[in-house]
Design an enzyme around this catalytic site. Sequence first.
Site, short mmCIF file in Angstrom:
data_model
loop_
_atom_site.label_atom_id
_atom_site.label_comp_id
_atom_site.label_asym_id
_atom_site.label_seq_id
_atom_site.Cartn_x
_atom_site.Cartn_y
_atom_site.Cartn_z
N ASN A 203 0.86 -1.14 0.00
CA ASN A 203 0.00 0.00 0.00
C ASN A 203 0.90 1.19 0.00
OD1 ASN A 203 -1.13 -2.39 0.54
ND2 ASN A 203 -2.60 -1.49 1.89
N THR A 204 1.45 1.48 -0.54
CA THR A 204 2.85 1.79 -0.65
C THR A 204 3.11 2.62 -1.91
OG1 THR A 204 3.24 -0.31 0.40
CG2 THR A 204 5.09 0.67 -0.79
N ILE A 205 4.13 3.48 -1.83
CA ILE A 205 4.63 4.12 -3.06
C ILE A 205 6.10 3.78 -3.22
CG2 ILE A 205 2.97 6.04 -3.04
CD1 ILE A 205 6.53 6.92 -2.38
N SER A 222 5.17 3.70 2.92
CA SER A 222 3.82 3.13 2.96
C SER A 222 3.11 3.45 4.27
CB SER A 222 3.88 1.61 2.80
OG SER A 222 2.59 1.05 2.96
N MET A 285 5.64 -2.52 -5.37
CA MET A 285 4.79 -2.49 -4.18
C MET A 285 4.04 -3.79 -3.99
SD MET A 285 3.00 1.17 -4.84
CE MET A 285 3.38 1.84 -6.43
#
Length: 394
Positions: A203-205, A222, A285
Amino acid sequence: FPLTEVIAYYWKSNSKLLENYTGFKEIYMPEGKAPAKGEIFKNPFLAATLQKIADGGRDAFYKGEIAQKIVDYVRSEGGFFSIRDFADHHSDWIEPVSTNYRGYDVWELPPNGQGIAVLQILNVLEKYNIKSMGFGSAEYVHTFVEAKKLAFEDRAKFYADPDFNKLPIKGLISKEYATERNKLINPDRAAKILPAGNPEHGNTIYLTTADKDGNMVSLIQSNYRGMGSGMTPGKLGFVLQDRGEMFSLDPNHLNKFEPHKRPFQTIIPAFITKDGKPFISFGLMGGSMQPQGHVQMVVNLIDFGMNLQEAGDAPRICHEGSSEPTDEKMTDGGIVYLETGFQYETVRNLLGKGHKIQFTNGIYGGYQAIKWDAQNKVYFGASESRKDGQAAGY
């Protein structure tokens, strides 16, 4: 900024879950709804917070008004933060760890993250002639999945905060340990149950960027669970992250919940060097998909000779069902998710080896990469085709 399509989709679905948390609507649902694709979103609250940090440095966040607002908000919502939690916090500069895969050094961060799972899987795969198997073959998919299962059993047992545990990191990523673990792989049958290993103790970049002087950065961040916890404190312009969920409540587990301890977490940036010089900065991700994706990118680039964009575009494999740091042990072999693009002959052969297969239209990934061409002194950029993202030079 205008919302892109994928961001708008997830923003809307997350808002339905989080809109009743105090403060969330005011910042993330202007006019009472999540902004749609193409709409301009502004966050003056976050802008003000960032300005305070720019003016006052790290103490403006950890010891000043921002920390106090977070503490007041969380306590009003029934939580337990204190000013000391923020004042005592420190970040660490740590040494990355690596393994050499067919002449290329692949670099990851050690626990409390899961980066060494990448190195463990690569150490096992190096024992096979992956190139001759061919991309997308049942033999390759089977070998990859079984190597992943081995690494993830160790991940469930050993990956935790090293400040609280003596972790056998050197042993886990050693070639000798990979040789021992590889003996558990049956080339003709999917494993249903596997033990964690016992290495000798010793959930993350995602984004990557590079400059004209040859500096390359691999970065990941994230909030977990989409948009985090939903806790949106004091008009500061952000949602608090939710990574504490990754602690184990088993009092005998290395990753058990304890004061001042960092939980196991999944976010891992990666880097590849060749002969001691920068080669590729990359990452993607998706929780437990991250180490699986890292391995597939390395194999696609080195064994199958794909270019930087092809490596990310190629159909992906994702195995779910190995033990998690907070879960029970794998007992049924799990499920192998395959993106469309694998031949039915491959699927039939995998079924014959005892794998459970499910098709998916797209495995969450968010791959981004930069490659340095030392001969021509230029960068190559690649960006995920499954979601929002871009490669840009300037």
